[in-house]
Design an enzyme around this catalytic site. Structure first.
Site, PDB file in Angstrom:
ATOM      1  N   ASN A   8       0.818  -1.097   0.039  1.00  0.00           N
ATOM      2  CA  ASN A   8      -0.121   0.068  -0.105  1.00  0.00           C
ATOM      3  C   ASN A   8       1.083   1.289  -0.148  1.00  0.00           C
ATOM      4  O   ASN A   8       1.298   1.525   0.970  1.00  0.00           O
ATOM      5  CB  ASN A   8      -0.980  -0.107   1.344  1.00  0.00           C
ATOM      6  CG  ASN A   8      -1.897   1.193   1.557  1.00  0.00           C
ATOM      7  OD1 ASN A   8      -1.955   1.832   0.525  1.00  0.00           O
ATOM      8  ND2 ASN A   8      -2.437   1.350   2.430  1.00  0.00           N
ATOM      9  N   LYS A  10       0.003   4.339  -0.294  1.00  0.00           N
ATOM     10  CA  LYS A  10      -0.405   5.570   0.070  1.00  0.00           C
ATOM     11  C   LYS A  10      -0.270   6.617  -0.941  1.00  0.00           C
ATOM     12  O   LYS A  10      -0.073   6.416  -1.939  1.00  0.00           O
ATOM     13  CB  LYS A  10      -0.305   5.612   1.573  1.00  0.00           C
ATOM     14  CG  LYS A  10      -0.232   4.371   2.375  1.00  0.00           C
ATOM     15  CD  LYS A  10      -0.127   4.649   3.825  1.00  0.00           C
ATOM     16  CE  LYS A  10      -0.425   3.546   4.517  1.00  0.00           C
ATOM     17  NZ  LYS A  10      -0.342   3.747   6.115  1.00  0.00           N
ATOM     18  N   HIS A  96     -10.001   1.994   4.211  1.00  0.00           N
ATOM     19  CA  HIS A  96      -8.793   2.092   5.077  1.00  0.00           C
ATOM     20  C   HIS A  96      -9.034   3.120   6.184  1.00  0.00           C
ATOM     21  O   HIS A  96      -9.553   4.080   6.046  1.00  0.00           O
ATOM     22  CB  HIS A  96      -7.529   2.381   4.433  1.00  0.00           C
ATOM     23  CG  HIS A  96      -6.273   2.302   5.080  1.00  0.00           C
ATOM     24  ND1 HIS A  96      -5.941   3.290   5.595  1.00  0.00           N
ATOM     25  CD2 HIS A  96      -5.352   1.591   4.868  1.00  0.00           C
ATOM     26  CE1 HIS A  96      -4.574   3.019   6.394  1.00  0.00           C
ATOM     27  NE2 HIS A  96      -4.211   1.872   5.663  1.00  0.00           N
ATOM     28  N   GLU A  98      -7.326   5.441   7.417  1.00  0.00           N
ATOM     29  CA  GLU A  98      -6.929   6.950   7.096  1.00  0.00           C
ATOM     30  C   GLU A  98      -7.994   7.516   6.435  1.00  0.00           C
ATOM     31  O   GLU A  98      -8.127   8.672   6.692  1.00  0.00           O
ATOM     32  CB  GLU A  98      -5.598   6.710   6.471  1.00  0.00           C
ATOM     33  CG  GLU A  98      -4.504   6.479   7.121  1.00  0.00           C
ATOM     34  CD  GLU A  98      -3.349   5.772   6.534  1.00  0.00           C
ATOM     35  OE1 GLU A  98      -3.215   5.697   5.379  1.00  0.00           O
ATOM     36  OE2 GLU A  98      -2.367   5.399   7.209  1.00  0.00           O
ATOM     37  N   GLU A 166      -6.293  -4.196  10.482  1.00  0.00           N
ATOM     38  CA  GLU A 166      -5.293  -3.225  10.618  1.00  0.00           C
ATOM     39  C   GLU A 166      -5.571  -2.432  11.917  1.00  0.00           C
ATOM     40  O   GLU A 166      -6.271  -1.431  11.632  1.00  0.00           O
ATOM     41  CB  GLU A 166      -5.110  -2.236   9.339  1.00  0.00           C
ATOM     42  CG  GLU A 166      -4.866  -2.862   8.059  1.00  0.00           C
ATOM     43  CD  GLU A 166      -4.041  -1.944   7.422  1.00  0.00           C
ATOM     44  OE1 GLU A 166      -2.901  -2.378   6.816  1.00  0.00           O
ATOM     45  OE2 GLU A 166      -4.499  -0.975   6.839  1.00  0.00           O
ATOM     46  N   GLY A 172       1.970   2.586  11.017  1.00  0.00           N
ATOM     47  CA  GLY A 172       3.117   3.623  11.021  1.00  0.00           C
ATOM     48  C   GLY A 172       3.792   3.845  12.251  1.00  0.00           C
ATOM     49  O   GLY A 172       4.344   4.785  12.483  1.00  0.00           O
ATOM     50  N   SER A 209       2.773  -2.007  10.355  1.00  0.00           N
ATOM     51  CA  SER A 209       4.025  -2.169  10.672  1.00  0.00           C
ATOM     52  C   SER A 209       4.802  -3.334  10.344  1.00  0.00           C
ATOM     53  O   SER A 209       5.765  -3.639  10.950  1.00  0.00           O
ATOM     54  CB  SER A 209       4.292  -1.655  12.357  1.00  0.00           C
ATOM     55  OG  SER A 209       3.923  -0.244  12.610  1.00  0.00           O
TER      56      SER A 209
HETATM   57  P1  PGA Z   1       2.273   0.715   7.658  1.00  0.00           P
HETATM   58  O1  PGA Z   1       0.891   0.731   6.952  1.00  0.00           O
HETATM   59  O2  PGA Z   1       2.886  -0.787   7.174  1.00  0.00           O
HETATM   60  O3  PGA Z   1       3.205   1.651   7.430  1.00  0.00           O
HETATM   61  O4  PGA Z   1       2.136   0.608   9.195  1.00  0.00           O
HETATM   62  C1  PGA Z   1       0.067  -0.111   6.870  1.00  0.00           C
HETATM   63  C2  PGA Z   1      -1.416   0.375   6.183  1.00  0.00           C
HETATM   64  O5  PGA Z   1      -1.555   1.381   6.755  1.00  0.00           O
HETATM   65  O6  PGA Z   1      -1.840  -0.221   5.156  1.00  0.00           O
END
Ligand code: PGA
Length: 245
Positions: A8, A10, A96, A98, A166, A172, A209
C-alpha cells in the site's frame, strides 16, 4: 496457496519511482507473482500497467480507493470502478482507517464502493481495525464485529473477499500486536464470514508496521493469509524480503 502480499503505497511515489520499482518487481522471482499486489495511487496505475504488460509481469495491481458513484457521470474529480478496471486493477482497498478518519467515509459510502468494485469483478480488500483506546478499554471485539457487519449490506453477489485487520495503533508506529492478538482477530473475521457469508472464500490479512524483520513470523502465523504493507513497501529491498517469507 500463496499468501497475498499487498504493497500500500498510500499517497507516495513519482513517475520515476514507479518506473524503477515496477521494473524491479517484474524481474524478481519473489515479487513477479499474482499474489504480490501493488496498490498504487490511481494516477500511476496506467503507467504501472503499461510497464507490466511490456515486461509480461505477473504481479497484480490494486487501487487504494474508488468512487462511491457508478460507471460514468457528473461527479467531478471522481474515478469509477469501471475506469480502474480498464487499467487492469484486480483489487481495491476499501475502508482504510486513514480514509475513514480524514475523508469521513460513511458506512453507506463503503457499501457502495464494495458494490461498485464487485460489479466490475474487482476484489475488495476491506479494512477494519480498532483505535488504541478501544483496544485498551477491551471493547475491540464488539467494535470489529460492527465494522464487519457493513458487509451484510452489500447487494452484489461475491464468492471471494479479502479482509485486512489493521489495528490503528499499529499503523506506521512500529508497534505490532503479538501473534495471539493477530490470530484472535483473524479467527473472528473467518468465523464471521463462515456464519453470515458462507458462500464467500475469505482471505484474511494482517496490516500495521509489517517489515522485512517481522514479516516471516507474521506470515507464518496459522490464521494469516497475507499482509498489507505500508511504509516498508516503498523500499524495494524491504518489500522483496517480505515477499521471500
Ligand atoms: P504501515 O501501514 O505498514 O506503514 O504501518 C500499513 C497500512 O496502513 O496499510
Amino acid at each position: 496457496m500463496s499468501k497475498l502480499i499487498i504493497a500500500n503505497w498510500k499517497m507516495n511515489g513519482s513517475v520515476e519511482q514507479i518506473e524503477r520499482d515496477v521494473s524491479i518487481y517484474a524481474k524478481c522471482i519473489y515479487t513477479n507473482n499474482p499474489s504480490v499486489i501493488l496498490a498504487l495511487p490511481n494516477i500511476y496505475l496506467y503507467i504501472a500497467s503499461q510497464i507490466k504488460n511490456k515486461l509480461g509481469a505477473k504481479f497484480s495491481l490494486a487501487a487504494q480507493d474508488v468512487s462511491e458513484f457508478i460507471n460514468y457521470g457528473a461527479y467531478t474529480g471522481e474515478i469509477s470502478a469501471t475506469m480502474l478496471k480498464e487499467l487492469g486493477t484486480k483489487y481495491l482497498i476499501i475502508g482504510h482507517s486513514e480514509r475513514r478518519a480524514y475523508l469521513n467515509e460513511t458506512e453507506d459510502s463503503l457499501v457502495n464502493k464494495i458494490d461498485n468494485a464487485l460489479n466490475e469483478k474487482i476484489t475488495p480488500v476491506f479494512c477494519i481495525g480498532e483505535s488504541k483506546s478501544i483496544r485498551e478499554n477491551g471493547k475491540y471485539i464488539n467494535f470489529l464485529d460492527n465494522q464487519l457487519r457493513i458487509l451484510l449490506q452489500v447487494k452484489s453477489s461475491f464468492d471471494k473477499l479479502v479482509i485486512a485487520y489493521e489495528p490503528i495503533w499499529a499503523i506506521g508506529t512500529g508497534v505490532v500486536p503479538n501473534g495471539e492478538q493477530i490470530c484472535e482477530v483473524l479467527k473472528l473475521i473467518k468465523a464471521f464470514v463462515q456464519n453470515y457469508l458462507p458462500h464467500a472464500k475469505i482471505t484474511a490479512l494482517y496490516g500495521g508496521s509489517v517489515s522485512g524483520v517481522n514479516a516471516y513470523e507474521i506470515l507464518n502465523l496459522p490464521e494469516v493469509d497475507g499482509v498489507l504493507v505500508g511504509g516498508a513497501s516503498l523500499k524495494p529491498d524491504d518489500f522483496i524480503s517480505i515477499c521471500t517469507y
